[in-house]
Design a protein around this motif. Structure first.
Motif, mmCIF file in Angstrom:
data_model
loop_
_atom_site.group_PDB
_atom_site.id
_atom_site.type_symbol
_atom_site.label_atom_id
_atom_site.label_comp_id
_atom_site.label_asym_id
_atom_site.label_seq_id
_atom_site.Cartn_x
_atom_site.Cartn_y
_atom_site.Cartn_z
ATOM 1 N N VAL A 295 0.553 -1.366 -0.098
ATOM 2 C CA VAL A 295 0.184 0.051 0.021
ATOM 3 C C VAL A 295 0.652 1.171 0.126
ATOM 4 C CG1 VAL A 295 -2.245 -0.602 0.839
ATOM 5 C CG2 VAL A 295 -0.453 -0.466 2.425
ATOM 6 N N LEU A 307 -1.278 5.353 -2.019
ATOM 7 C CA LEU A 307 -2.009 6.498 -1.031
ATOM 8 C C LEU A 307 -2.215 7.486 -1.608
ATOM 9 C CD1 LEU A 307 0.259 5.595 1.931
ATOM 10 C CD2 LEU A 307 -2.000 4.739 1.568
ATOM 11 N N PRO A 315 6.265 7.620 1.228
ATOM 12 C CA PRO A 315 7.108 6.492 1.588
ATOM 13 C C PRO A 315 8.582 6.205 0.843
ATOM 14 C CG PRO A 315 4.867 6.210 0.922
ATOM 15 C CD PRO A 315 5.081 7.306 0.653
HETATM 16 C C1 HEC Z 1 1.853 3.288 6.185
HETATM 17 C C2 HEC Z 1 2.720 3.423 4.998
HETATM 18 C C3 HEC Z 1 3.896 2.382 5.056
HETATM 19 C C4 HEC Z 1 3.903 0.978 5.091
HETATM 20 C C5 HEC Z 1 2.709 0.040 5.149
HETATM 21 C C6 HEC Z 1 5.342 0.551 5.084
HETATM 22 N N1 HEC Z 1 5.924 1.707 5.197
HETATM 23 FE FE1 HEC Z 1 7.933 1.418 4.991
HETATM 24 N N2 HEC Z 1 8.272 3.683 4.768
HETATM 25 C C7 HEC Z 1 7.110 4.486 4.914
HETATM 26 C C8 HEC Z 1 7.404 5.710 5.037
HETATM 27 C C9 HEC Z 1 6.548 7.137 4.924
HETATM 28 C C10 HEC Z 1 8.681 5.742 4.901
HETATM 29 C C11 HEC Z 1 9.772 6.944 4.987
HETATM 30 C C12 HEC Z 1 10.109 7.235 6.481
HETATM 31 C C13 HEC Z 1 10.775 8.663 6.388
HETATM 32 O O1 HEC Z 1 10.303 9.530 6.679
HETATM 33 O O2 HEC Z 1 11.995 8.326 6.660
HETATM 34 C C14 HEC Z 1 9.125 4.251 4.991
HETATM 35 C C15 HEC Z 1 10.646 4.011 4.820
HETATM 36 C C16 HEC Z 1 10.893 2.757 5.021
HETATM 37 C C17 HEC Z 1 12.199 2.390 4.888
HETATM 38 C C18 HEC Z 1 13.412 3.049 5.041
HETATM 39 C C19 HEC Z 1 13.697 3.706 6.290
HETATM 40 C C20 HEC Z 1 14.910 4.221 6.361
HETATM 41 O O3 HEC Z 1 15.765 3.841 7.071
HETATM 42 O O4 HEC Z 1 15.133 5.473 5.967
HETATM 43 C C21 HEC Z 1 12.162 0.632 4.836
HETATM 44 C C22 HEC Z 1 13.383 -0.152 4.794
HETATM 45 C C23 HEC Z 1 10.837 0.276 4.663
HETATM 46 N N3 HEC Z 1 10.178 1.628 4.704
HETATM 47 C C24 HEC Z 1 10.301 -1.040 4.750
HETATM 48 C C25 HEC Z 1 9.013 -1.347 4.850
HETATM 49 C C26 HEC Z 1 8.635 -2.420 4.806
HETATM 50 C C27 HEC Z 1 9.655 -3.910 4.442
HETATM 51 C C28 HEC Z 1 7.280 -2.667 4.901
HETATM 52 C C29 HEC Z 1 6.255 -3.754 5.191
HETATM 53 C C30 HEC Z 1 6.469 -4.758 6.283
HETATM 54 C C31 HEC Z 1 6.814 -1.235 4.860
HETATM 55 N N4 HEC Z 1 7.984 -0.281 5.010
HETATM 56 C C32 HEC Z 1 5.834 -0.721 5.179
HETATM 57 C C33 HEC Z 1 5.648 4.034 4.877
HETATM 58 C C34 HEC Z 1 5.310 2.875 4.991
#
Ligand code: HEC
Length: 376
Positions: A295, A307, A315
């Motif tokens: 998503v 989204l 993301p």
């Molecule tokens: C609700 C939305 C959402 C979902 C669901 C989500 N993420 Fe994220 N993810 C984000 C966002 C927004 C960021 C950026 C965060 C930031 O501001 O650094 C991110 C960043 C990351 C990062 C990088 C983090 C960093 O160190 O900068 C990783 C790895 C990641 N997600 C893996 C996953 C994985 C694997 C899943 C499933 C288990 C997942 N995400 C599910 C929204 C989501």
């Protein structure tokens, strides 16, 4: 027995044809209140006696129509007038949607009318007997005899004349049928019945309460109900602070959560994925990724989110060079704890699934950055 208390006079015949002849004769000489009692249906008897069709069928039909109309009216008023609900753009007052309930209420009304009407209206339920039964006529008419009863009715009744007419019509035996006293249960009887019903209901209720609440559960069937233990929020004199509920001992970790407890952003980088790269692990990872991560991060994890902008955060594009350089442990830690705007997903994925997602994410990254040497 004085003649005035007679319900009627019965003549008993040996054969059905004699009975039919007698009916015809008595009718011809002006006797009107005639009833026949036979061990089996006698052909032509109903016609000879002018037996009317039971009004039950007509009553049921009338009540069925009334029920249908009532159900329509109720729904029309509720759905169309009082609280109009538009479903699929259709007129809330259209009748087609109301048919199922109309049908149900029609059936309900018909059944209740048939059952209660038959019992109370036509069988006169509070009256448990009938003079003919109580006089013992059934002794004959439930075996091989046929009886014709000339009922006294309200008008002056000449019992002697009735007896003579029956004898002349060929009756083998004559029988007086007295009016039993009292023929009805009466108001007092009804009250007694109601009191008995009420007492029965009360006793039943009390019994049920006792059964549910107080039934003694004996060992060995005590189902662990009877044991020394502290229920939630109970106090205990055993502990100094008097509280029954205790916090977990210092440093304790819930079963299966040891790995989580040890992972921190500092230690994460050095963690190695404990799962091998096999089709089963990748498939498990894919399933978890598509359920939990897609998503936000998109099907190939490049951050093309499903989204709307209303989500607010962007993301991460996990195909970016920065994340290619992340160690498996770092990705694992992000899944576990989240990062900035991304919440942690420890609650949604168990430890194996988290590592499977890491493996699958690695496969996605490699697929998007394939080199010539990757080709078979
Ligand atoms: C609700 C939305 C959402 C979902 C669901 C989500 N993420 Fe994220 N993810 C984000 C966002 C927004 C960021 C950026 C965060 C930031 O501001 O650094 C991110 C960043 C990351 C990062 C990088 C983090 C960093 O160190 O900068 C990783 C790895 C990641 N997600 C893996 C996953 C994985 C694997 C899943 C499933 C288990 C997942 N995400 C599910 C929204 C989501």
């Amino acid at each position: 027995m004085p003649e005035a208390r007679l319900f009627g006079v019965a003549g008993i015949f040996g054969e059905p044809c004699r009975l039919l002849e007698a009916v015809a004769r008595l009718k011809a000489s002006g006797w009107e209140r005639l009833q026949a009692y036979t061990p089996y249906p006698v052909r032509g008897l109903e016609g000879a006696l002018d037996v009317k069709r039971s009004p039950l069928a007509g009553t049921v039909l009338a009540m069925a129509l009334a029920g249908t109309a009532l159900a329509w009216l109720m729904q029309w008023w509720m759905n169309g007038v009082d609280y109009p609900t538009v479903v699929g753009g259709k007129d809330p007052r259209s009748w087609q949607a109301l048919v199922p309930i109309m049908f149900e209420v029609m059936v309900l009304f018909s059944c209740l009318t048939a059952a209660l009407g038959m019992l109370f209206l036509f069988n006169r339920l509070p009256r448990f007997g009938h003079p003919v039964l109580e006089a013992g006529l059934g002794r004959f008419t439930t075996r091989d005899k046929f009886a014709l009863v000339v009922e006294a009715g309200a008008a002056a009744f000449d019992a002697e004349a009735a007896r003579r007419a029956l004898r002349e019509a060929g009756a083998e035996t004559l029988m007086n049928i007295p009016v039993p006293a009292p023929a009805f249960v009466g108001l007092r009887g009804l009250l007694r019945l109601a009191a008995a019903g009420g007492a029965l209901a009360a006793a039943g209720g009390a019994g049920m309460y006792w059964l549910i609440k107080l039934w003694p559960v004996l060992p060995p069937m005590s189902h662990m109900l009877v044991q020394p233990r502290l229920d939630a929020q109970m106090s205990s004199a055993f502990f100094a602070d008097g509280r029954g509920m205790r916090p977990p001992a210092e440093g304790s970790v819930a079963r299966g959560r040891l790995a989580e407890a040890l992972v921190s952003s500092r230690t994460a980088a050095g963690l190695a994925a404990p799962l091998p790269v096999t089709p089963a692990v990748l498939m498990a990872g894919r399933r978890a990724f598509e359920r939990t991560c897609v998503v936000c991060h998109g099907p190939v994890a490049d951050g093309t989110s499903l989204l709307t902008p209303a989500y607010g955060a962007v993301p991460a594009n996990l195909q970016a060079r920065k994340f290619l350089a992340y160690s498996d442990g770092m990705i694992y830690e992000r899944i576990l704890r989240g990062h900035n705007a991304m919440p942690g997903y420890a609650w949604a994925l168990d430890d194996d699934r988290r590592w499977a997602v890491v493996r699958y994410l690695r496969a996605l990254q490699r697929a998007q950055h394939a080199k010539e040497s990757d080709l078979p």
